[in-house]
Scaffold this motif. Structure first.
Motif, PDB file in Angstrom:
ATOM      1  N   ILE A 110      36.188  37.215  34.202  1.00  0.00           N
ATOM      2  CA  ILE A 110      35.456  35.971  34.006  1.00  0.00           C
ATOM      3  C   ILE A 110      36.314  34.998  33.208  1.00  0.00           C
ATOM      4  CG2 ILE A 110      33.406  34.924  32.976  1.00  0.00           C
ATOM      5  CD1 ILE A 110      32.701  36.706  35.236  1.00  0.00           C
ATOM      6  N   LYS A 154      28.754  43.018  29.954  1.00  0.00           N
ATOM      7  CA  LYS A 154      30.176  42.717  29.795  1.00  0.00           C
ATOM      8  C   LYS A 154      30.916  44.003  29.463  1.00  0.00           C
ATOM      9  CE  LYS A 154      29.675  38.102  27.863  1.00  0.00           C
ATOM     10  NZ  LYS A 154      29.908  37.312  26.650  1.00  0.00           N
ATOM     11  N   ILE A 195      24.558  33.343  30.365  1.00  0.00           N
ATOM     12  CA  ILE A 195      25.117  34.683  30.497  1.00  0.00           C
ATOM     13  C   ILE A 195      24.524  35.591  29.423  1.00  0.00           C
ATOM     14  CG2 ILE A 195      27.242  36.037  30.232  1.00  0.00           C
ATOM     15  CD1 ILE A 195      28.689  33.820  31.752  1.00  0.00           C
ATOM     16  N   PRO A 247      31.226  42.456  41.620  1.00  0.00           N
ATOM     17  CA  PRO A 247      31.146  43.260  40.390  1.00  0.00           C
ATOM     18  C   PRO A 247      32.532  43.637  39.880  1.00  0.00           C
ATOM     19  CG  PRO A 247      30.576  44.596  42.291  1.00  0.00           C
ATOM     20  CD  PRO A 247      30.753  43.183  42.779  1.00  0.00           C
ATOM     21  N   ILE A 288      23.085  42.046  33.565  1.00  0.00           N
ATOM     22  CA  ILE A 288      24.542  42.223  33.606  1.00  0.00           C
ATOM     23  C   ILE A 288      24.994  42.868  32.310  1.00  0.00           C
ATOM     24  CG2 ILE A 288      24.951  40.263  35.135  1.00  0.00           C
ATOM     25  CD1 ILE A 288      25.902  38.713  32.648  1.00  0.00           C
ATOM     26  N   ARG A 347      35.208  41.510  31.811  1.00  0.00           N
ATOM     27  CA  ARG A 347      34.666  41.779  33.139  1.00  0.00           C
ATOM     28  C   ARG A 347      33.151  41.828  33.054  1.00  0.00           C
ATOM     29  NH1 ARG A 347      38.039  45.614  36.877  1.00  0.00           N
ATOM     30  NH2 ARG A 347      40.115  44.950  36.310  1.00  0.00           N
ATOM     31  N   ILE A 348      32.557  41.451  34.171  1.00  0.00           N
ATOM     32  CA  ILE A 348      31.081  41.539  34.272  1.00  0.00           C
ATOM     33  C   ILE A 348      30.776  42.520  35.371  1.00  0.00           C
ATOM     34  CG2 ILE A 348      29.001  40.323  34.910  1.00  0.00           C
ATOM     35  CD1 ILE A 348      29.672  38.916  32.512  1.00  0.00           C
ATOM     36  N   PHE A 405      27.695  37.315  40.249  1.00  0.00           N
ATOM     37  CA  PHE A 405      28.103  38.558  39.593  1.00  0.00           C
ATOM     38  C   PHE A 405      27.798  39.784  40.453  1.00  0.00           C
ATOM     39  CE2 PHE A 405      27.386  36.222  35.364  1.00  0.00           C
ATOM     40  CZ  PHE A 405      28.662  35.705  35.409  1.00  0.00           C
TER      41      PHE A 405
END
Length: 82
Positions: A33, A64, A53, A29, A62, A81-82, A25
């Motif tokens: 996913i 989302k 996650i 960036p 992280i 997206r992460i 990740f």
């Protein structure tokens, strides 16, 4: 440090998987996913992947990002997206 704290908080945590997810990740960036592809690539079950996650989200490692759409049904169908 995060890995040790996650182990204390949740009990069983696959440290190798956590490390691989962080590296993945942070190297990419903002990438989309696909949980099915990622779980097969990492050779873990989808349930285990989603759980780890969640651990990273819980530790604020992280975050989302959901797509902005006026229709909530469209937002839930799109990749995150992460």
């Amino acid at each position: 440090m995060v890995k040790i704290d996650l182990y204390k908080k949740f009990g069983y945590v696959n440290i190798d998987l956590i490390t691989r997810l962080i590296d993945l990740f942070y190297d990419n960036p903002g990438s989309y996913i696909n949980y099915d592809e990622l779980s097969s690539e990492l050779k873990v079950s989808k349930k285990t992947l989603l759980l780890h996650i969640y651990y990273l989200e819980f530790a604020y490692v992280i975050r989302k990002i959901h797509n902005y759409r006026p229709n909530t049904r469209t937002v839930t169908r799109k990749l995150q997206r992460i």
